[in-house]
Design a protein around this motif. Structure first.
Motif, short mmCIF file in Angstrom:
data_model
loop_
_atom_site.label_atom_id
_atom_site.label_comp_id
_atom_site.label_asym_id
_atom_site.label_seq_id
_atom_site.Cartn_x
_atom_site.Cartn_y
_atom_site.Cartn_z
N GLY A 67 23.72 -17.03 33.70
CA GLY A 67 23.03 -16.57 34.34
C GLY A 67 22.34 -15.26 33.32
O GLY A 67 21.46 -14.26 33.24
N LEU A 68 22.84 -15.36 32.19
CA LEU A 68 23.05 -14.10 30.83
C LEU A 68 22.69 -14.71 29.91
O LEU A 68 22.77 -16.18 29.76
N PRO A 69 21.70 -14.17 29.22
CA PRO A 69 21.13 -15.09 27.45
C PRO A 69 22.76 -14.97 26.56
O PRO A 69 23.56 -14.30 27.29
N ILE A 83 15.48 -8.93 34.31
CA ILE A 83 15.78 -7.83 34.63
C ILE A 83 14.91 -6.50 35.17
O ILE A 83 14.50 -6.35 36.75
N LYS A 84 14.18 -6.81 34.40
CA LYS A 84 12.40 -5.46 35.48
C LYS A 84 11.34 -6.26 36.22
O LYS A 84 11.92 -6.01 37.02
N ASP A 85 11.36 -7.86 35.74
CA ASP A 85 11.01 -8.64 36.66
C ASP A 85 11.02 -8.67 37.94
O ASP A 85 10.63 -8.92 38.84
N ASN A 86 12.47 -8.98 37.84
CA ASN A 86 13.06 -8.95 38.87
C ASN A 86 13.02 -7.74 40.11
O ASN A 86 12.73 -8.15 41.24
N LEU A 87 13.64 -6.59 39.58
CA LEU A 87 13.56 -5.46 39.89
C LEU A 87 11.76 -5.63 40.83
O LEU A 87 11.62 -4.41 42.11
N ALA A 88 11.07 -5.31 40.02
CA ALA A 88 9.66 -5.11 39.65
C ALA A 88 9.13 -5.92 41.09
O ALA A 88 8.55 -4.89 42.45
N LYS A 89 9.90 -7.04 41.28
CA LYS A 89 9.64 -8.28 42.46
C LYS A 89 9.85 -7.72 43.41
O LYS A 89 9.09 -7.77 44.96
N GLN A 113 20.34 -1.46 42.08
CA GLN A 113 21.17 -1.34 41.43
C GLN A 113 21.78 -1.95 41.02
O GLN A 113 23.27 -2.04 40.07
N ALA A 114 22.12 -3.15 41.94
CA ALA A 114 23.19 -4.34 42.10
C ALA A 114 22.59 -5.23 40.93
O ALA A 114 23.13 -6.05 40.16
N LEU A 115 20.89 -5.71 41.08
CA LEU A 115 20.96 -6.80 40.01
C LEU A 115 20.62 -6.29 38.82
O LEU A 115 21.64 -7.42 38.00
N PRO A 116 20.68 -5.55 37.71
CA PRO A 116 21.30 -5.48 36.21
C PRO A 116 22.91 -5.44 36.02
O PRO A 116 23.56 -5.33 34.82
N THR A 117 23.76 -4.86 37.65
CA THR A 117 25.24 -5.08 37.13
C THR A 117 26.11 -6.15 36.58
O THR A 117 26.97 -5.58 36.00
N TYR A 118 25.98 -7.14 36.21
CA TYR A 118 26.25 -8.22 36.25
C TYR A 118 25.93 -8.35 34.60
O TYR A 118 27.63 -8.18 34.04
N ALA A 119 24.86 -7.67 34.18
CA ALA A 119 24.76 -7.95 32.84
C ALA A 119 25.36 -6.62 32.09
O ALA A 119 26.02 -6.90 30.99
N ILE A 128 18.10 3.45 26.95
CA ILE A 128 15.64 3.46 27.02
C ILE A 128 15.76 2.64 27.96
O ILE A 128 15.30 2.91 29.25
N PHE A 129 16.56 1.28 28.40
CA PHE A 129 16.15 0.16 29.04
C PHE A 129 16.76 1.13 30.56
O PHE A 129 16.18 0.57 31.13
N CYS A 130 18.33 1.59 30.50
CA CYS A 130 17.84 1.88 31.87
C CYS A 130 17.61 3.61 32.34
O CYS A 130 17.69 2.92 33.19
N LYS A 131 16.61 4.32 31.31
CA LYS A 131 15.81 5.34 31.61
C LYS A 131 14.63 4.50 32.51
O LYS A 131 13.84 4.52 33.66
#
Length: 140
Positions: A67-69, A83-89, A113-119, A128-131
């Motif tokens: 699941g990670l690049p 991650i952004k796409d999943n969150l937006a969806k 907040q759980a979506l990006p935790t694994y990555a 910038i990505f976190c913001k």
């Protein structure tokens, strides 16, 4: 994931490790799910020989592993765009629901907040990505 020099000796060692693992665990190894990637410095003949000796598919690159690049280049924002796409969806599906302010807060805390935790446990994210993720949640 195994890393080795592209040689017939290393190929034999990898095959031995896979067979030993199979015997020790009692699991059958599905070679159709195994693939190999070579450095651009490896000769084509050697690539084909190693690939056929292992009985696995040769691929140019792996997009993801667990699941990670598998490769993060200079454009980290593009690499983690999924991650952004999943969150937006998820946010779009929640928008249509009648949720109180507290309900929205709970959804954001628990799921968004759980979506990006694994990555984030494996890679160091740029600020910038976190913001960007924070702003997406704030607009919700």
């Amino acid at each position: 994931m195994f890393y080795a020099h592209a040689s017939l000796e290393a190929c034999d060692e990898i095959r031995d490790v896979i067979e030993t693992y199979g015997r020790a665990s009692g699991q059958l190894i599905n070679v159709s799910k195994i693939s190999v990637i070579f450095s651009k410095n490896v000769l084509e003949d050697l690539k084909e020989e190693v690939s056929s000796l292992l009985g696995v598919e040769m691929v140019a690159s792996h997009e993801k592993y667990l699941g990670l690049p598998t490769y993060v280049g200079r454009k980290k924002t593009a690499t983690f765009q999924y991650i952004k796409d999943n969150l937006a969806k998820k946010l779009n599906t929640w928008k249509g629901k009648m949720l109180s302010g507290v309900g929205k807060d709970i959804l954001i805390l628990v799921i968004a907040q759980a979506l990006p935790t694994y990555a984030m446990s494996v890679f160091q994210f740029i600020k910038i990505f976190c913001k960007d993720l924070e702003q997406m949640c704030a607009r919700f």
